[in-house]
Design an enzyme around this catalytic site. Structure first.
Site, short mmCIF file in Angstrom:
data_model
loop_
_atom_site.label_atom_id
_atom_site.label_comp_id
_atom_site.label_asym_id
_atom_site.label_seq_id
_atom_site.Cartn_x
_atom_site.Cartn_y
_atom_site.Cartn_z
N CYS A 36 0.83 -1.21 0.00
CA CYS A 36 0.00 0.00 0.00
C CYS A 36 0.87 1.26 0.00
O CYS A 36 1.50 1.56 -1.00
CB CYS A 36 -0.99 -0.07 1.15
SG CYS A 36 -2.46 0.92 0.84
N HIS A 43 -3.27 -5.16 1.92
CA HIS A 43 -2.50 -5.41 3.15
C HIS A 43 -2.49 -6.89 3.51
O HIS A 43 -3.30 -7.33 4.35
CB HIS A 43 -3.14 -4.65 4.32
CG HIS A 43 -2.95 -3.18 4.28
ND1 HIS A 43 -1.94 -2.54 4.96
CD2 HIS A 43 -3.64 -2.21 3.63
CE1 HIS A 43 -2.02 -1.24 4.75
NE2 HIS A 43 -3.05 -1.02 3.94
N GLU A 99 -0.61 -8.36 5.46
CA GLU A 99 -0.23 -8.52 6.88
C GLU A 99 -1.45 -8.43 7.79
O GLU A 99 -1.36 -8.72 8.98
CB GLU A 99 0.84 -7.48 7.26
CG GLU A 99 0.34 -6.06 7.51
CD GLU A 99 -0.01 -5.30 6.23
OE1 GLU A 99 0.05 -5.87 5.13
OE2 GLU A 99 -0.38 -4.10 6.34
N1 LIG Z 1 -3.30 1.69 3.57
C1 LIG Z 1 -2.45 2.52 3.06
O1 LIG Z 1 -1.24 2.36 3.12
C2 LIG Z 1 -3.06 3.76 2.48
C3 LIG Z 1 -2.13 4.63 1.71
C4 LIG Z 1 -2.55 6.08 1.85
N2 LIG Z 1 -3.86 6.32 1.33
C5 LIG Z 1 -1.52 6.97 1.19
O2 LIG Z 1 -1.75 7.50 0.17
O3 LIG Z 1 -0.46 7.12 1.72
#
Ligand SMILES: NC(=O)CC[C@H](N)C(=O)O
Length: 209
Positions: free
Chosen positions: A90, A180, A182
């Site tokens: 992410c 995610h 994890e």
């Molecule tokens: N779950 C996440 O890591 C979200 C990322 C977050 N929206 C960002 O742009 O940094």
């Protein structure tokens, strides 16, 4: 120059500990392989002698600011430039994309699916046989992978109203997911990353001798 881990013992995997799902990745690594050593990465010295590094999800701007503040940025850039095993989930994947730290030859769009309340769980369909057919993907204010070059291998997709979307990629020793892994108990993605790190370590130790 970043030193490699010359110890032939258990894998040493670092988890960037600036913000976000840090403890969750530590738990997932342990579930994937009880024997590995986990290092919380907060300062340049912590990156010494690692076999792999995880950049967790969280908030990419906050993580970037903390990385720069902790003088870690040049060390992480060197790590990525050297093609060392790195797993970005992410926000971690956002950091590994252009125009950020780089690593992946791709661009991403942050918060593609909307705000926090538009977060969702859906089935991730795997393209690679050894990963099994599918896993559960937790998407929290997730980015979407946009342009990928032919250097990037899509490993998994989801079916979305906008069409099928790539949600996991690999480029050499780099692994990235927009979701995610994890946050589930399924060790598939962490095991796959440990396989990449193990192969890298074996090759590096052989070249070193
Ligand atoms: N779950 C996440 O890591 C979200 C990322 C977050 N929206 C960002 O742009 O940094």
């Amino acid at each position: 120059m970043l030193k490699m881990n010359e110890n032939a013992g258990p894998l040493r995997i670092g988890v960037l500990g600036m913000q976000g799902a840090v403890i969750e990745h530590e738990g997932a690594l342990k579930r994937a392989d009880e024997s590995i050593e986990i290092v919380l990465v907060r300062s340049p010295d912590d990156v010494k002698n690692l076999d792999g590094l995880i950049l967790p999800g969280g908030e990419s701007t906050t993580i970037s600011i903390n990385v720069a503040r902790g003088a870690l940025l040049p060390i992480l850039q060197e790590w990525i430039h050297a093609g060392r095993p790195t797993f970005g989930t992410c926000a971690g994947l956002i950091l590994m994309s252009k125009p950020n730290m780089g690593g992946f030859d791709c661009t991403v769009e942050r918060n593609y699916y909307g705000s926090q309340s538009d977060s969702f769980v859906t089935t991730v369909l795997h393209n690679l046989k050894e990963l099994g057919p599918s896993s559960k993907g937790v998407f929290i204010r997730a980015p979407a992978i946009q342009e990928v070059s032919d250097q990037v291998t899509p490993l998994a997709v989801i079916d979305h109203i906008a069409g099928q979307q790539i949600v996991a990629i690999q480029q050499g020793n780099f692994l990235g997911t927009t979701f995610h892994p994890e946050l589930t108990t399924d060790p598939t993605w962490h095991r796959y990353f440990l396989k990449i790190a193990k192969a890298y370590k074996k090759q590096a130790l052989e070249a070193y001798q």
